[in-house]
Design a protein around this motif. Sequence first.
Motif, PDB file in Angstrom:
ATOM      1  N   GLU A  47      31.544  64.107  68.213  1.00  0.00           N
ATOM      2  CA  GLU A  47      32.791  64.821  67.982  1.00  0.00           C
ATOM      3  C   GLU A  47      33.194  65.543  69.257  1.00  0.00           C
ATOM      4  O   GLU A  47      32.336  66.025  70.015  1.00  0.00           O
ATOM      5  N   SER A 148      37.165  71.076  64.181  1.00  0.00           N
ATOM      6  CA  SER A 148      37.801  70.020  63.399  1.00  0.00           C
ATOM      7  C   SER A 148      38.185  70.559  62.025  1.00  0.00           C
ATOM      8  O   SER A 148      37.719  71.618  61.612  1.00  0.00           O
ATOM      9  N   ILE A 159      36.498  64.119  58.039  1.00  0.00           N
ATOM     10  CA  ILE A 159      37.545  64.766  58.829  1.00  0.00           C
ATOM     11  C   ILE A 159      38.919  64.248  58.395  1.00  0.00           C
ATOM     12  O   ILE A 159      39.097  63.047  58.149  1.00  0.00           O
ATOM     13  N   TYR A 164      40.616  66.364  64.586  1.00  0.00           N
ATOM     14  CA  TYR A 164      40.063  67.044  65.752  1.00  0.00           C
ATOM     15  C   TYR A 164      41.151  67.834  66.488  1.00  0.00           C
ATOM     16  O   TYR A 164      40.948  68.999  66.837  1.00  0.00           O
ATOM     17  N   GLN A 210      41.839  61.268  69.333  1.00  0.00           N
ATOM     18  CA  GLN A 210      42.227  62.632  69.716  1.00  0.00           C
ATOM     19  C   GLN A 210      42.944  62.570  71.058  1.00  0.00           C
ATOM     20  O   GLN A 210      42.862  61.581  71.772  1.00  0.00           O
TER      21      GLN A 210
END
Length: 222
Positions: A47, A148, A159, A164, A210
């Motif tokens: 992440e 997140s 998620i 994010y 992202q």
Amino acid sequence: MFTKFLSFVLLAGLARAATLQRRAVDFYNPAANGGSMLDSVGGGLGEPLNVIISGQSSPDVLTTDGVVNWARAVGYSEECFGLHSGDPQTANLGDGNGSTDQLVELRQDYHNTGVGTCWESIVGGNHFRVWKQNGTAANSGALFLAASKEKPVTDHHTIVDDGYDVGRNELVQNALGTKSHGGVTYSTTARNVTGLLAAGATGVNHGIAQDGIVTLLTITIV
């Protein structure tokens, strides 16, 4: 004898000042020394470390207790009754410490520092994990955060879409300005940094793309 002693004191002071000067940086790029701006969740995925608390923030912020108190001031608290499901994530910040476990995980508390994170665990919300860059190879003192936004427990806390970027933006929005908790008042400013984190979904957990932006927070106790 006194002259030698004075010379020693002066040299020690200069050495200490030089050390402090070397640490007076926002952060060091983890990739410059074998680290990564993605943490590790296993399986080669991670992440994004999409928020950094500058090493030039007030020193009392750059500790586990300090960042927890700051987090409470901006709407986040420790996990529900201190309980955590799943293994902690790891990150390599390129500071010579290798891969280390997260220091703490903090969740949106819905304006209740006591039990608000229990509600977040049920309905979902924002959360972030924290690591400190303090190894001898890159001792900035900065805190690297993986922020997140997650779905409810019924969706297994995966998620959300664009989670994010959304998680980063919500954390930053909550943090900016002057906030207080536990008798401590914080002033937080932000600027965006590019070039640290590659945009896209390559290597990113859940395959969620992202935008590659990392937000640098400087937090001053006032």
